[in-house]
Design an enzyme around this catalytic site. Structure first.
Site, mmCIF file in Angstrom:
data_model
loop_
_atom_site.group_PDB
_atom_site.id
_atom_site.type_symbol
_atom_site.label_atom_id
_atom_site.label_comp_id
_atom_site.label_asym_id
_atom_site.label_seq_id
_atom_site.Cartn_x
_atom_site.Cartn_y
_atom_site.Cartn_z
ATOM 1 N N VAL A 48 -0.944 58.065 16.816
ATOM 2 C CA VAL A 48 -0.150 57.087 17.562
ATOM 3 C C VAL A 48 -0.921 55.772 17.585
ATOM 4 O O VAL A 48 -2.051 55.718 18.078
ATOM 5 C CB VAL A 48 0.125 57.585 19.001
ATOM 6 C CG1 VAL A 48 0.893 56.538 19.793
ATOM 7 C CG2 VAL A 48 0.865 58.908 18.971
ATOM 8 N N LEU A 49 -0.324 54.716 17.045
ATOM 9 C CA LEU A 49 -1.028 53.445 16.880
ATOM 10 C C LEU A 49 -0.655 52.389 17.916
ATOM 11 O O LEU A 49 -1.276 51.343 17.964
ATOM 12 C CB LEU A 49 -0.755 52.884 15.480
ATOM 13 C CG LEU A 49 -1.144 53.803 14.320
ATOM 14 C CD1 LEU A 49 -0.760 53.173 12.986
ATOM 15 C CD2 LEU A 49 -2.629 54.108 14.356
ATOM 16 N N SER A 50 0.387 52.650 18.722
ATOM 17 C CA SER A 50 0.780 51.657 19.732
ATOM 18 C C SER A 50 1.148 52.369 21.029
ATOM 19 O O SER A 50 1.291 53.587 21.057
ATOM 20 C CB SER A 50 1.972 50.830 19.239
ATOM 21 O OG SER A 50 3.166 51.564 19.370
ATOM 22 N N GLY A 51 1.339 51.585 22.049
ATOM 23 C CA GLY A 51 1.689 52.134 23.357
ATOM 24 C C GLY A 51 3.176 52.139 23.641
ATOM 25 O O GLY A 51 3.583 52.283 24.799
ATOM 26 N N THR A 59 -1.541 55.742 23.085
ATOM 27 C CA THR A 59 -2.221 55.208 21.913
ATOM 28 C C THR A 59 -3.482 56.025 21.657
ATOM 29 O O THR A 59 -4.225 56.343 22.581
ATOM 30 C CB THR A 59 -2.598 53.731 22.143
ATOM 31 O OG1 THR A 59 -1.428 53.012 22.505
ATOM 32 C CG2 THR A 59 -3.231 53.113 20.909
#
Length: 182
Positions: A48-51, A59
């Site tokens: 997971v690269l973002s919130g 993230t």
């Protein structure tokens, strides 16, 4: 007593680290050999690269995506992973549209204020979120997927194995010397 407890805690931490290291090595090596994403029993692990989906997952987490479902069968509320503008995105379906038998989806990140601007078509969906998350391992997965991380993934365990073998040899030598001296 305290020394024994610290020894047990050290062993547990070392074993957890070893399991994570082997897991990451498997993922990176299998994806390099297959030339694509590694798949385990019909699931792919994604970092997971973002919130945008917090608090569902954070993230830096790793999530499992179930492959193989009929991409036209998803419903409102399902969390899907799809390709959009050369990116991989995981968002929740906020609406399902059926126009003349052609299915399309509107999506929205749980932490976003508004729905996504794009429309997602079934052919862009690779799978759905399977409610399996491992926090923080995504940071490590992203690192070991890089060239530097891949090199370290090969070098560091080699050094650790060599040091362990040397330590065992020295221990055996001391035992042998004690037996022959006594």
């Amino acid at each position: 007593m305290m020394k024994k407890i610290l020894s047990i805690i050290g062993s547990v931490i070392k074993n957890i680290f070893l399991v994570i290291l082997c897991f990451l090595a498997f993922i990176v090596i299998s994806s390099r050999f297959t030339g694509g994403e590694s798949t385990i029993l019909g699931y792919q692990l994604k970092a997971v690269l973002s919130g945008s989906m917090e608090p569902t997952f954070h993230t830096g987490s790793v999530i499992a995506i179930k492959l193989g479902a009929n991409p036209s069968s998803y419903e409102k509320g399902d969390i899907v992973t799809f390709h959009m503008d050369n990116k991989l995105i995981t968002h929740r379906i906020s609406a399902v549209h059926n126009k003349n038998g052609e299915i399309s989806y509107k999506t929205k990140g749980d932490n976003n204020d508004a729905p996504d601007l794009w429309t997602v078509y079934p052919q862009n969906i690779i799978g759905n979120y399977s409610n399996f998350t491992i926090p923080y391992v995504g940071y490590a997965l992203n690192f070991v997927s890089s060239k530097t991380g891949s090199a370290l993934l090969l070098v560091v365990p080699g050094i650790l194995l060599t040091l362990s073998a040397l330590r065992n040899l020295l221990h055996l030598r001391r035992e042998f010397e004690q037996k022959t001296a006594g």
